[in-house]
Design an enzyme around this catalytic site. Structure first.
Site, mmCIF file in Angstrom:
data_model
loop_
_atom_site.group_PDB
_atom_site.id
_atom_site.type_symbol
_atom_site.label_atom_id
_atom_site.label_comp_id
_atom_site.label_asym_id
_atom_site.label_seq_id
_atom_site.Cartn_x
_atom_site.Cartn_y
_atom_site.Cartn_z
ATOM 1 N N ASP A 67 5.839 -2.763 -4.102
ATOM 2 C CA ASP A 67 5.547 -3.875 -3.189
ATOM 3 C C ASP A 67 4.912 -3.407 -1.876
ATOM 4 O O ASP A 67 5.018 -2.244 -1.496
ATOM 5 C CB ASP A 67 6.847 -4.599 -2.829
ATOM 6 C CG ASP A 67 7.402 -5.402 -3.992
ATOM 7 O OD1 ASP A 67 6.936 -5.212 -5.127
ATOM 8 O OD2 ASP A 67 8.308 -6.213 -3.739
ATOM 9 N N ASP A 68 4.342 -4.375 -1.201
ATOM 10 C CA ASP A 68 3.876 -4.295 0.199
ATOM 11 C C ASP A 68 2.570 -3.519 0.397
ATOM 12 O O ASP A 68 2.093 -3.410 1.519
ATOM 13 C CB ASP A 68 4.949 -3.682 1.136
ATOM 14 C CG ASP A 68 6.251 -4.476 1.125
ATOM 15 O OD1 ASP A 68 6.307 -5.504 0.432
ATOM 16 O OD2 ASP A 68 7.203 -4.050 1.797
ATOM 17 N N HIS A 117 2.224 -10.798 -3.408
ATOM 18 C CA HIS A 117 3.437 -10.654 -2.591
ATOM 19 C C HIS A 117 3.262 -11.396 -1.260
ATOM 20 O O HIS A 117 3.832 -10.999 -0.261
ATOM 21 C CB HIS A 117 3.707 -9.164 -2.373
ATOM 22 C CG HIS A 117 5.092 -8.836 -1.884
ATOM 23 N ND1 HIS A 117 6.227 -9.475 -2.326
ATOM 24 C CD2 HIS A 117 5.522 -7.918 -0.975
ATOM 25 C CE1 HIS A 117 7.284 -8.956 -1.706
ATOM 26 N NE2 HIS A 117 6.883 -8.017 -0.871
ATOM 27 N N HIS A 121 3.906 -11.467 4.141
ATOM 28 C CA HIS A 121 5.311 -11.124 3.928
ATOM 29 C C HIS A 121 6.291 -12.038 4.662
ATOM 30 O O HIS A 121 7.313 -11.601 5.188
ATOM 31 C CB HIS A 121 5.551 -9.656 4.328
ATOM 32 C CG HIS A 121 6.571 -8.981 3.480
ATOM 33 N ND1 HIS A 121 7.919 -8.972 3.796
ATOM 34 C CD2 HIS A 121 6.465 -8.302 2.325
ATOM 35 C CE1 HIS A 121 8.573 -8.299 2.862
ATOM 36 N NE2 HIS A 121 7.718 -7.890 1.958
ATOM 37 N N HIS A 208 8.388 0.742 -3.143
ATOM 38 C CA HIS A 208 7.329 0.428 -2.163
ATOM 39 C C HIS A 208 6.368 1.609 -2.065
ATOM 40 O O HIS A 208 6.761 2.676 -1.597
ATOM 41 C CB HIS A 208 7.947 0.136 -0.791
ATOM 42 C CG HIS A 208 8.894 -1.031 -0.821
ATOM 43 N ND1 HIS A 208 10.207 -0.892 -1.210
ATOM 44 C CD2 HIS A 208 8.696 -2.343 -0.560
ATOM 45 C CE1 HIS A 208 10.785 -2.094 -1.169
ATOM 46 N NE2 HIS A 208 9.901 -2.982 -0.776
HETATM 47 NI NI NI Z 1 8.080 -6.746 0.331
#
Ligand code: NI
Length: 260
Positions: A67-68, A117, A121, A208
Site C-alpha cells: 500500500d501507499d 488506495h 489516503h 507498504h
Molecule cells: Ni495505506
C-alpha cells in the site's frame, strides 16, 4: 511419330505435375496465413507476463499486497518479485501515481495487480458520498492514463468501511488477514520473522513498499515463501482460483474458504 507421341505425353505429365504442385503450394500458404493470423491476434493483445502462467489450485498460495506507493523503493521490490517469478498487488495512492509512472507500467507488464488506495489516503468513513466517490475516481483516472485500464479493487485506507462506503464504491473492498505492522516495526528482520510465523494458505498480507526496511525484508521473505511451496499470486488470481466471485462493495479479508 512415336517420338512425337512420347514428347506429347511428357508435356502432358509436366503440365499435370505443375498444377498439382501449385495446389500443394497453395494449401501450404493457406496454413501459413492461418498461423500468421493467430500470431497477429496474439501480438495485438496487451503485453503481459501471464502467458502460460499456471496457478495450481491444490497448492498453497499467498497474496502479498503493498500500500501507499509507488515510492522510491518500489523498483527494488519489482526486481525481487521478477527474480522469483512472483506476483503482488499494489494499492496505489493517487498523489504518488504521477511521480512513478515507469514503476506502474512495470507492475502491469510483470502481471502484478494494480489497485486503488484513494487519492490522498483519507478515512472514507468520515467523508460525504460525493467525496468518497472523488477519492476513488481521481486515482483511477490517473492510473488509467498510465495503464490504459481501470482498477478493479479498492483498499480503503485504515480498513475504514461503513454502509455508505460500501454503497458508494463500485469495486470489491480488499482488506487483509495478516497485518505485518511493518511501518511500526521499522526493521527488516522483525518483519521477516513476523511473516514467517503468521502466514498461511489463502492469506492476504498487508505491507507498504514506501519503506526501505519492508522492501529489504522481501529479499528474504519472497524466496522463503517460494521455497515453502507457496505460490505468490495477486488478489484477483487468488479469488479466481478459490472460486470466489468478487462483488462490488463487499469486504474481503482472505481466501481461505471457498464459501467466503
Ligand atoms: Ni495505506
Amino acid at each position: 511419330m512415336k517420338t512425337v507421341r512420347f514428347i506429347a505425353i511428357l508435356l502432358l505429365l509436366a503440365v499435370v505435375c505443375h498444377f498439382t504442385g501449385d495446389r500443394k503450394a497453395e494449401s501450404v500458404s493457406e496454413v501459413k496465413n492461418e498461423e500468421t493470423k493467430e500470431n497477429l491476434s496474439a501480438d495485438t493483445e496487451p503485453e503481459s507476463a501471464d502467458m502460460g502462467r499456471v496457478i495450481d489450485p491444490d497448492k498453497p498460495m499467498i497474496a502479498l499486497t503493498f500500500d501507499d506507493g509507488p515510492g522510491e523503493h518500489t523498483d527494488d521490490l519489482l526486481d525481487i518479485l521478477e527474480k522469483y517469478d512472483a506476483r503482488a498487488t499494489f494499492f496505489l495512492v493517487g498523489t504518488q501515481v504521477n511521480k512513478y509512472p515507469d514503476a506502474i507500467s512495470r507492475m502491469q507488464k510483470m502481471g502484478c495487480e494494480i489497485g486503488n488506495h484513494t487519492e490522498n489516503h483519507k478515512e472514507l468513513t468520515k467523508l460525504k458520498k460525493k467525496d468518497i466517490k472523488a477519492q476513488v475516481e481521481k486515482t483511477d483516472a490517473k492510473i488509467k492514463k498510465i495503464t490504459g485500464e481501470n482498477t478493479e479493487l479498492v483498499r480503503p485506507p485504515y480498513g475504514a468501511v461503513d454502509q455508505l462506503v460500501k454503497e458508494t464504491i463500485k469495486s470489491p473492498l480488499i482488506l487483509w488477514s495478516v497485518d505485518t505492522n511493518d511501518w511500526k516495526k521499522k526493521d527488516a528482520k522483525k518483519i521477516t520473522k513476523y511473516i514467517k510465523n503468521h502466514v498461511k494458505d489463502g492469506d492476504v498480507v498487508l505491507l507498504h513498499d514506501i519503506h526501505g526496511f519492508t522492501v529489504k525484508s522481501m529479499k528474504t521473505v519472497i524466496p522463503y515463501l517460494v521455497e515453502q511451496g507457496y505460490q505468490l499470486v495477486t488478489v484477483s488470481e487468488m479469488a479466481e482460483t478459490r472460486g470466489v466471485k468478487l462483488k462490488a462493495g463487499k469486504k474481503y479479508f482472505d481466501f481461505k474458504n471457498i464459501d467466503s
